[in-house]
Design a protein around this motif. Structure first.
Motif, PDB file in Angstrom:
ATOM      1  N   TYR A 171       0.907  -1.069   0.002  1.00 29.15           N
ATOM      2  CA  TYR A 171       0.080   0.064   0.044  1.00 29.15           C
ATOM      3  C   TYR A 171       0.874   1.132  -0.124  1.00 29.15           C
ATOM      4  N   LEU A 211       0.711   4.159  -2.540  1.00 28.99           N
ATOM      5  CA  LEU A 211       0.579   5.637  -2.220  1.00 28.99           C
ATOM      6  C   LEU A 211       1.561   6.614  -2.857  1.00 28.99           C
ATOM      7  N   ASP A 262       3.612   2.583   8.168  1.00 28.38           N
ATOM      8  CA  ASP A 262       2.824   3.352   8.885  1.00 28.38           C
ATOM      9  C   ASP A 262       3.389   4.654   8.833  1.00 28.38           C
ATOM     10  N   ALA A 318       5.710   5.950   7.050  1.00 25.44           N
ATOM     11  CA  ALA A 318       5.908   6.302   5.558  1.00 25.44           C
ATOM     12  C   ALA A 318       4.445   6.958   5.092  1.00 25.44           C
ATOM     13  N   ALA A 319       3.229   6.270   5.428  1.00 26.08           N
ATOM     14  CA  ALA A 319       2.234   6.705   5.333  1.00 26.08           C
ATOM     15  C   ALA A 319       1.801   7.875   6.024  1.00 26.08           C
ATOM     16  N   ILE A 326       3.554  10.429   4.006  1.00 20.06           N
ATOM     17  CA  ILE A 326       2.715  10.998   2.469  1.00 20.06           C
ATOM     18  C   ILE A 326       1.516  11.761   2.917  1.00 20.06           C
ATOM     19  N   TRP A 351       0.989  15.304   1.378  1.00 17.72           N
ATOM     20  CA  TRP A 351      -0.610  15.675   0.531  1.00 17.72           C
ATOM     21  C   TRP A 351      -1.116  16.821   1.083  1.00 17.72           C
ATOM     22  N   LEU A 405       0.705  19.963   0.109  1.00 15.47           N
ATOM     23  CA  LEU A 405       0.693  20.119  -1.185  1.00 15.47           C
ATOM     24  C   LEU A 405      -0.760  20.764  -1.284  1.00 15.47           C
TER      25      LEU A 405
END
Lengths: 225, 189
Positions: free
Chosen positions: A37, A41, B10, B12-13, B16, B20, B23
């Protein structure tokens, strides 16, 4: 090329959300497998990064309200051109023309006109031109009107004995890469009038046209007063 | 191992997700009042001799193109009411200082305005311009140069020919601009 990729699954939906951006109900976050995932992403983030500039650059009219002044602006970017119109209050016009030793005749002549600040820029790597004499605005009764050009204003002021010829957007310009201009543009309309603006420019040997619907003149008094 | 890998994923998510958000915030809220200044000077397709003029500064000192022949000259047409003129003024001053002692000068040509008004305005700038500012009170010089909007800047070679033009504000304090001027200084008359 990238533009096609961003919009490939929605022909005719120029400027709409690209299909690659995760939306509610999308299963992007339920991919199985170690790190799967995250990879997805990253993949989608990369797509988003690629597509965002194209979304902003898609020819859509972006209408904004200045949170401090309550005044509206309209901005379009398309085919090398970036153009923005910003509402200008009558008091502001009076202040600009009244504070710089400009004869009162100049300001008096502008009574009855609604004024916008305009920023026009060549954002391409090639020459771009425009000719305001070709632009039209359409009022709510359906009638089409020419825009009074800077040349016409300057001639009128000259007739009143004033040699002033600045602050208005030039009638026509040749913009090389990076060139831009800003200045006032005037419409013979009362405050708060709503109209559609049709504008055009020449780029890569072709005539391009754009329309901003429901542009609104600034109110007579600052919003909220 | 599996748990550790999951934690890394987790984190890294989360990173990101934050990227987001930043941005999106940038896209939604970034709305500059005017375009960021570029530095591009555009070569004039067919260089032409710069129209001669004699204009005076606040101290009544006269400047003419004829007298400046042999130098590389940057002519900047401007006015106090023009926001990009104000924006680019410090970069003109920086350029002028960088080339001091060389055959290069900047001349600011103010359009239409009263010297007292201009002087007060200059005192209000972040950097006080030390390059000559002359007054085109009736706008004749701007007409001769085909200036349609302000600011407009021309770069003249040592022969007094217009070789580059920039319409709209620029950041002149840029290595590419310096390189262009350096090349013109190295050209023979």
């Amino acid at each position: 090329m990238a533009s096609k990729a961003c919009h490939s699954t929605s022909p005719g939906s120029r400027g709409r959300k690209p299909s690659h951006i995760p939306v509610a109900g999308d299963n992007a976050f339920s991919a199985s497998g170690e790190g799967g995932y995250v990879r997805k992403l990253l993949n989608r983030t990369a797509w988003f990064l690629l597509c965002v500039p194209l979304l902003v650059n898609s020819g859509e009219v972006v209408r904004k309200k200045n949170p401090d002044t309550g005044l509206l602006s309209w901005k379009v970017k398309e085919s090398g051109l970036s153009i923005e119109f910003i509402q200008v209050l009558p008091d502001y016009v009076a202040a600009v023309y009244g504070s710089r030793d400009i004869p009162p005749a100049v300001l008096e002549s502008m009574a009855g006109y609604c004024v916008f600040g305009t920023i026009l820029k060549n954002e391409s790597a090639q020459e771009l031109t425009y000719r305001m004499a070709d632009w039209r605005y359409v009022t709510r009764d359906g009638s089409e009107h020419r825009i009074k050009t800077k040349t016409e204003w300057v001639a009128e002021w000259k007739g009143r004995g004033v040699s002033y010829r600045w602050s208005l957007l030039p009638d026509d310009q040749v913009f090389e890469p990076g060139d831009w201009s800003q200045g006032f543009i005037t419409f013979r309309l009362p405050p708060d009038s709503v109209f559609d603006l049709k504008f055009s420019w020449r780029y890569q040997g072709e005539e391009h046209t754009g329309t901003i619907r429901d542009m609104r003149c600034a109110p007579a008094r600052p919003p909220g007063e | 191992m599996h748990l550790q890998g999951r934690r890394v994923n987790d984190r890294a998510a989360r990173v990101i997700a934050i990227l987001w958000l930043l941005l999106l915030a940038g896209v939604v809220f970034a709305q500059p009042a005017e375009p960021e200044l570029g530095h591009q000077l555009n070569p004039v397709k067919e260089p032409v001799p710069a129209p001669d003029f004699t204009l005076r500064d606040m101290d009544d000192r006269a400047y003419s193109i004829r007298d400046l022949r042999g130098s590389v000259v940057m002519l900047n047409f401007w006015a106090t009411w023009c926001p990009p003129c104000r924006h680019e003024m410090p970069s003109l001053e920086a350029l002028y200082r960088k080339f001091s002692g060389e055959a290069f000068t900047v001349i600011g040509i103010n359009e239409w305005e009263d010297p007292d008004l201009v002087f007060a305005y200059m005192g209000d700038l972040s950097v006080f311009p030390t390059f000559p500012i002359v007054y085109d009170r009736d706008g004749d010089v701007s007409v001769a140069y085909g200036v349609k909007g302000l600011p407009t800047t021309y770069l003249l070679n040592r022969n007094g020919d217009i070789v580059y033009r920039a319409v709209g504000g620029r950041n002149f304090d840029h290595p590419e601009v310096e390189k262009t001027i350096r090349a013109l200084l190295e050209e023979r008359n």
